[in-house]
Write a protein that holds these residues in place. Structure first.
Motif, PDB file in Angstrom:
ATOM      1  N   UNK A  14       0.822  -1.209   0.000  1.00 10.08           N
ATOM      2  CA  UNK A  14       0.000   0.000   0.000  1.00 10.08           C
ATOM      3  C   UNK A  14       0.856   1.259   0.000  1.00 10.08           C
ATOM      4  N   UNK A  15       1.912   1.280   0.804  1.00  6.48           N
ATOM      5  CA  UNK A  15       2.796   2.454   0.837  1.00  6.48           C
ATOM      6  C   UNK A  15       3.473   2.652  -0.517  1.00  6.48           C
ATOM      7  N   UNK A  16       3.905   1.563  -1.125  1.00  6.09           N
ATOM      8  CA  UNK A  16       4.533   1.648  -2.447  1.00  6.09           C
ATOM      9  C   UNK A  16       3.554   2.168  -3.487  1.00  6.09           C
ATOM     10  N   UNK A  17       2.319   1.689  -3.440  1.00  4.13           N
ATOM     11  CA  UNK A  17       1.296   2.133  -4.388  1.00  4.13           C
ATOM     12  C   UNK A  17       0.974   3.608  -4.207  1.00  4.13           C
ATOM     13  N   UNK A  18       0.783   4.038  -2.965  1.00  3.12           N
ATOM     14  CA  UNK A  18       0.445   5.442  -2.711  1.00  3.12           C
ATOM     15  C   UNK A  18       1.603   6.352  -3.101  1.00  3.12           C
ATOM     16  N   UNK A  19       2.818   5.968  -2.773  1.00  5.49           N
ATOM     17  CA  UNK A  19       3.977   6.794  -3.124  1.00  5.49           C
ATOM     18  C   UNK A  19       4.138   6.902  -4.633  1.00  5.49           C
ATOM     19  N   UNK A  20       3.939   5.818  -5.338  1.00  2.00           N
ATOM     20  CA  UNK A  20       4.077   5.885  -6.806  1.00  2.00           C
ATOM     21  C   UNK A  20       2.953   6.688  -7.441  1.00  2.00           C
ATOM     22  N   UNK A  21       1.736   6.540  -6.952  1.00  2.00           N
ATOM     23  CA  UNK A  21       0.631   7.332  -7.496  1.00  2.00           C
ATOM     24  C   UNK A  21       0.809   8.824  -7.218  1.00  2.00           C
ATOM     25  N   UNK A  22       1.212   9.144  -5.987  1.00  2.00           N
ATOM     26  CA  UNK A  22       1.423  10.552  -5.648  1.00  2.00           C
ATOM     27  C   UNK A  22       2.573  11.157  -6.436  1.00  2.00           C
ATOM     28  N   UNK A  23       3.657  10.422  -6.583  1.00  2.00           N
ATOM     29  CA  UNK A  23       4.782  10.970  -7.338  1.00  2.00           C
ATOM     30  C   UNK A  23       4.432  11.115  -8.816  1.00  2.00           C
ATOM     31  N   UNK A  24       3.651  10.191  -9.362  1.00  2.00           N
ATOM     32  CA  UNK A  24       3.232  10.310 -10.758  1.00  2.00           C
ATOM     33  C   UNK A  24       2.358  11.539 -10.969  1.00  2.00           C
ATOM     34  N   UNK A  25       1.423  11.769 -10.073  1.00  2.00           N
ATOM     35  CA  UNK A  25       0.515  12.912 -10.233  1.00  2.00           C
ATOM     36  C   UNK A  25       1.218  14.221  -9.931  1.00  2.00           C
ATOM     37  N   UNK A  26       1.934  14.283  -8.822  1.00  2.00           N
ATOM     38  CA  UNK A  26       2.536  15.548  -8.398  1.00  2.00           C
ATOM     39  C   UNK A  26       3.687  15.952  -9.302  1.00  2.00           C
ATOM     40  N   UNK A  27       4.598  15.042  -9.566  1.00  2.00           N
ATOM     41  CA  UNK A  27       5.777  15.397 -10.355  1.00  2.00           C
ATOM     42  C   UNK A  27       5.547  15.235 -11.851  1.00  2.00           C
ATOM     43  N   UNK A  28       4.785  14.234 -12.230  1.00  2.00           N
ATOM     44  CA  UNK A  28       4.576  13.985 -13.647  1.00  2.00           C
ATOM     45  C   UNK A  28       3.506  14.861 -14.262  1.00  2.00           C
ATOM     46  N   UNK A  29       2.319  14.843 -13.688  1.00  2.00           N
ATOM     47  CA  UNK A  29       1.211  15.585 -14.277  1.00  2.00           C
ATOM     48  C   UNK A  29       1.191  17.058 -13.885  1.00  2.00           C
ATOM     49  N   UNK A  30       1.450  17.346 -12.614  1.00  2.00           N
ATOM     50  CA  UNK A  30       1.417  18.737 -12.158  1.00  2.00           C
ATOM     51  C   UNK A  30       2.736  19.463 -12.378  1.00  2.00           C
ATOM     52  N   UNK A  52      -3.369   9.963   3.712  1.00  2.00           N
ATOM     53  CA  UNK A  52      -3.791   8.999   4.737  1.00  2.00           C
ATOM     54  C   UNK A  52      -5.021   8.213   4.277  1.00  2.00           C
ATOM     55  N   UNK A  53      -5.983   8.913   3.666  1.00  2.00           N
ATOM     56  CA  UNK A  53      -7.159   8.224   3.130  1.00  2.00           C
ATOM     57  C   UNK A  53      -6.791   7.284   1.993  1.00  2.00           C
ATOM     58  N   UNK A  54      -5.858   7.734   1.148  1.00  2.00           N
ATOM     59  CA  UNK A  54      -5.406   6.869   0.059  1.00  2.00           C
ATOM     60  C   UNK A  54      -4.702   5.631   0.607  1.00  2.00           C
ATOM     61  N   UNK A  55      -3.919   5.788   1.659  1.00  4.15           N
ATOM     62  CA  UNK A  55      -3.226   4.650   2.254  1.00  4.15           C
ATOM     63  C   UNK A  55      -4.222   3.654   2.843  1.00  4.15           C
ATOM     64  N   UNK A  56      -5.222   4.143   3.521  1.00  6.82           N
ATOM     65  CA  UNK A  56      -6.243   3.268   4.086  1.00  6.82           C
ATOM     66  C   UNK A  56      -7.004   2.537   2.979  1.00  6.82           C
ATOM     67  N   UNK A  57      -7.369   3.267   1.941  1.00  7.89           N
ATOM     68  CA  UNK A  57      -8.086   2.675   0.820  1.00  7.89           C
ATOM     69  C   UNK A  57      -7.222   1.651   0.085  1.00  7.89           C
ATOM     70  N   UNK A  58      -5.945   1.959  -0.085  1.00  5.90           N
ATOM     71  CA  UNK A  58      -5.034   1.017  -0.757  1.00  5.90           C
ATOM     72  C   UNK A  58      -4.801  -0.231   0.089  1.00  5.90           C
ATOM     73  N   UNK A  59      -4.757  -0.083   1.411  1.00  2.00           N
ATOM     74  CA  UNK A  59      -4.614  -1.263   2.265  1.00  2.00           C
ATOM     75  C   UNK A  59      -5.804  -2.202   2.106  1.00  2.00           C
ATOM     76  N   UNK A  60      -7.009  -1.645   2.114  1.00  2.00           N
ATOM     77  CA  UNK A  60      -8.202  -2.480   1.907  1.00  2.00           C
ATOM     78  C   UNK A  60      -8.211  -3.080   0.508  1.00  2.00           C
ATOM     79  N   UNK A  61      -7.825  -2.284  -0.492  1.00  2.00           N
ATOM     80  CA  UNK A  61      -7.801  -2.766  -1.872  1.00  2.00           C
ATOM     81  C   UNK A  61      -6.804  -3.912  -2.049  1.00  2.00           C
ATOM     82  N   UNK A  62      -5.626  -3.781  -1.506  1.00  2.00           N
ATOM     83  CA  UNK A  62      -4.603  -4.814  -1.669  1.00  2.00           C
ATOM     84  C   UNK A  62      -4.976  -6.079  -0.887  1.00  2.00           C
TER      85      UNK A  62
END
Length: 125
Positions: A14-30, A52-62
């Motif tokens: 979950x931490x890996x997923x959230x970090x990669x999604x955030x870095x893709x959006x923040x650094x790549x798209x924005x 924090x919400x994304x981490x919780x959601x990703x934990x449930x998803x994974x």
């Protein structure tokens, strides 16, 4: 020990997923630099709610993804993942939401929604 390993595996994924999604959006798209992103996050402490919400959601998803793939494979996972049970609020039968629906539709949509809200808040601040 099996429960601790299962929890650590879910949290690591979950931490890996959230970090990669955030870095893709923040650094790549924005197009923000890491320093600007950290400065905005530290200036507005309320922005930490979104990751924090994304981490919780990703934990449930994974966790549910592991449970879904373990139920579909003939091998099964030796760790014994079980799904997080949610039910519909509109009926009195307490019917659980199917695992396939959660994994393929509900979790990805909610993660994408939180990510888009976070990007919108970052752009407007």
């Amino acid at each position: 020990m099996k429960i601790l390993f299962r929890f650590a595996l879910i949290l690591l994924c979950a931490v890996t997923t959230v970090a990669s999604l955030l870095s893709f959006v923040v650094m790549g798209l924005l197009g923000m630099s890491l320093g600007d992103f950290v400065q905005k996050m530290n200036f507005q402490a309320g922005l930490y709610v979104f990751p924090a919400l994304m981490l919780l959601d990703c934990c449930c998803f994974i966790n549910d993804s592991f449970a879904y793939f373990a139920s579909k494979s003939s091998l099964g996972l030796a760790l014994g993942f079980s799904e997080v049970r949610f039910s519909y609020d509109q009926d009195n039968s307490d019917i659980p939401i199917p695992l396939r629906t959660k994994v393929l539709h509900i979790y990805p949509a909610s993660i994408l929604f939180i990510l888009l809200l976070f990007a919108l808040v970052l752009v407007t601040r």
